[in-house]
Design an enzyme around this catalytic site. Structure first.
Site, PDB file in Angstrom:
ATOM      1  N   HIS A 170      42.489  31.495  28.303  1.00 51.43           N
ATOM      2  CA  HIS A 170      42.315  31.240  29.732  1.00 51.43           C
ATOM      3  C   HIS A 170      40.960  31.779  30.181  1.00 51.43           C
ATOM      4  O   HIS A 170      40.276  32.501  29.449  1.00 51.43           O
ATOM      5  CB  HIS A 170      43.419  31.929  30.542  1.00 51.43           C
TER       6      HIS A 170
ATOM      7  N   ASP B 164      39.344  33.807  33.740  1.00 54.97           N
ATOM      8  CA  ASP B 164      39.799  34.530  34.920  1.00 54.97           C
ATOM      9  C   ASP B 164      39.373  33.781  36.182  1.00 54.97           C
ATOM     10  O   ASP B 164      38.390  33.037  36.194  1.00 54.97           O
ATOM     11  CB  ASP B 164      39.245  35.956  34.917  1.00 54.97           C
TER      12      ASP B 164
ATOM     13  N   HIS C 199      39.096  33.447  26.979  1.00 48.38           N
ATOM     14  CA  HIS C 199      39.532  34.587  26.170  1.00 48.38           C
ATOM     15  C   HIS C 199      41.053  34.584  26.092  1.00 48.38           C
ATOM     16  O   HIS C 199      41.725  33.839  26.808  1.00 48.38           O
ATOM     17  CB  HIS C 199      38.997  35.910  26.732  1.00 48.38           C
TER      18      HIS C 199
ATOM     19  N   ARG D  95      52.123  46.942  23.890  1.00 44.99           N
ATOM     20  CA  ARG D  95      50.703  47.016  24.200  1.00 44.99           C
ATOM     21  C   ARG D  95      50.565  47.110  25.709  1.00 44.99           C
ATOM     22  O   ARG D  95      51.257  46.405  26.456  1.00 44.99           O
ATOM     23  CB  ARG D  95      49.969  45.773  23.688  1.00 44.99           C
TER      24      ARG D  95
END
Length: 311
Positions: free
Chosen positions: A190, A192, A247, A261
């Site tokens: 995607h 941002d 990313h 995580r």
């Protein structure tokens, strides 16, 4: 092998011209840069991670008390497998919380920027959560000064356009992956939405950026470095001089997939009424304007939230 550079932001005060040139080159190439020397204390970062982890460890029924259906997740809790990367078939393997800007309730933006929610079960959540919000907001302002200078704008060009920005601090929990061969990744490929994103550490590997050559490049930070990347709103405003780079967060191929995580991005947004028309400084014969319609940052945000299934 290519690597996203790490630059010490203290050089903005001691070696400004070279720092601005190197920062601008990093963003033109990658849309990403790692920023060190920022002065945000380890105590604040560690304290924030601690309260966020304590919240995500609460029972699902407790966390769902802070879920606000129909709000696009703008404040409070968003459960697992809701957000879906644009054009992805599968929802992301994550749950998250949103902290927004505290504004007076008589502000002209009060109708689009709701009050924050704070989980009563974690008393220090507000202290550390909003403390980190403010620290990253201030760091983002410093980065934007350098980005402004690099494209021949006044140093403080962005400040009155972001001082009431609809910015978001997003603590994320990616639960342990216990099934084999699941189709989902922790966060699908995607870009941002916002101006710039500041990512404070991550407790496991997984962040990758797509290079211009079409290869996935892992990003790892050292020391105090914070990953800062360009979002689509700034890409649009700068007519793609600063690219918003694809990313993702992949599932680790090792035993870390079995571990949770955590990461905490800060999405720095412009004020809701900022018009995202390409800046004259970024329109040239070689780079003609790519947009022929105007849109405000709030209109753009709503359009994108629909695409990723948050509203």
């Amino acid at each position: 092998m290519k690597q996203v550079p790490t630059l010490d932001i203290r050089r903005y005060d001691t070696d400004r011209a070279a720092f601005v040139a190197e920062l601008g080159a990093a963003y033109r190439e990658f849309g990403f840069c790692c920023i060190s020397g920022h002065g945000i204390s380890r105590e604040l970062i560690d304290g924030a991670y601690d309260v966020f982890q304590r919240f995500f460890a609460l029972p699902t029924d407790t966390k769902m008390k802070y879920h606000v259906p129909g709000s696009g997740g703008a404040r409070g809790y968003t459960p697992l497998k809701v957000e879906t990367a644009k054009d992805s078939r599968y929802a992301d393997l994550k749950e998250f919380w949103h902290v927004g800007r505290e504004i007076p309730r008589d502000s002209r933006f009060a109708d689009v920027m709701a009050p924050n929610l704070w989980p009563a079960e974690v008393p220090e959540f507000k202290q550390y959560g909003y403390g980190l919000f403010e620290a990253l907001d201030q760091l983002g302002t410093r980065v934007l000064r350098a980005l402004a200078l690099h494209i021949d704008l006044p140093e403080n060009y962005f400040e009155d356009k972001t001082d009431q920005g609809n910015s978001i601090l997003r603590p994320i929990h990616y639960p342990p992956i216990t099934e084999e061969n699941i189709p989902n990744v922790r966060a699908g490929a995607h870009e941002d939405i916002n101006f710039i994103t500041l990512l404070v550490g991550a407790s496991a590997e997984g962040l990758e950026v797509l290079t211009r050559e079409g290869e996935w490049l892992p990003i790892t930070t050292e020391g105090d470095a914070i990953v800062v990347n360009i979002g689509d709103m700034l890409q649009r405003l700068t007519n793609h001089v600063y690219p918003s780079t694809t990313h993702r967060v992949v599932n680790p191929p090792n035993e870390n997939a079995r571990k949770p995580r955590y990461s905490v991005p800060y999405f720095l947004h412009p004020n809701p009424d900022v018009v995202l028309d390409p800046l004259p400084q970024c329109v040239t014969a070689e780079n003609p304007s790519r947009y022929d319609t105007s849109i405000t940052s709030h209109e753009y945000l709503l359009q994108r939230l629909r695409e990723i299934k948050l509203i």
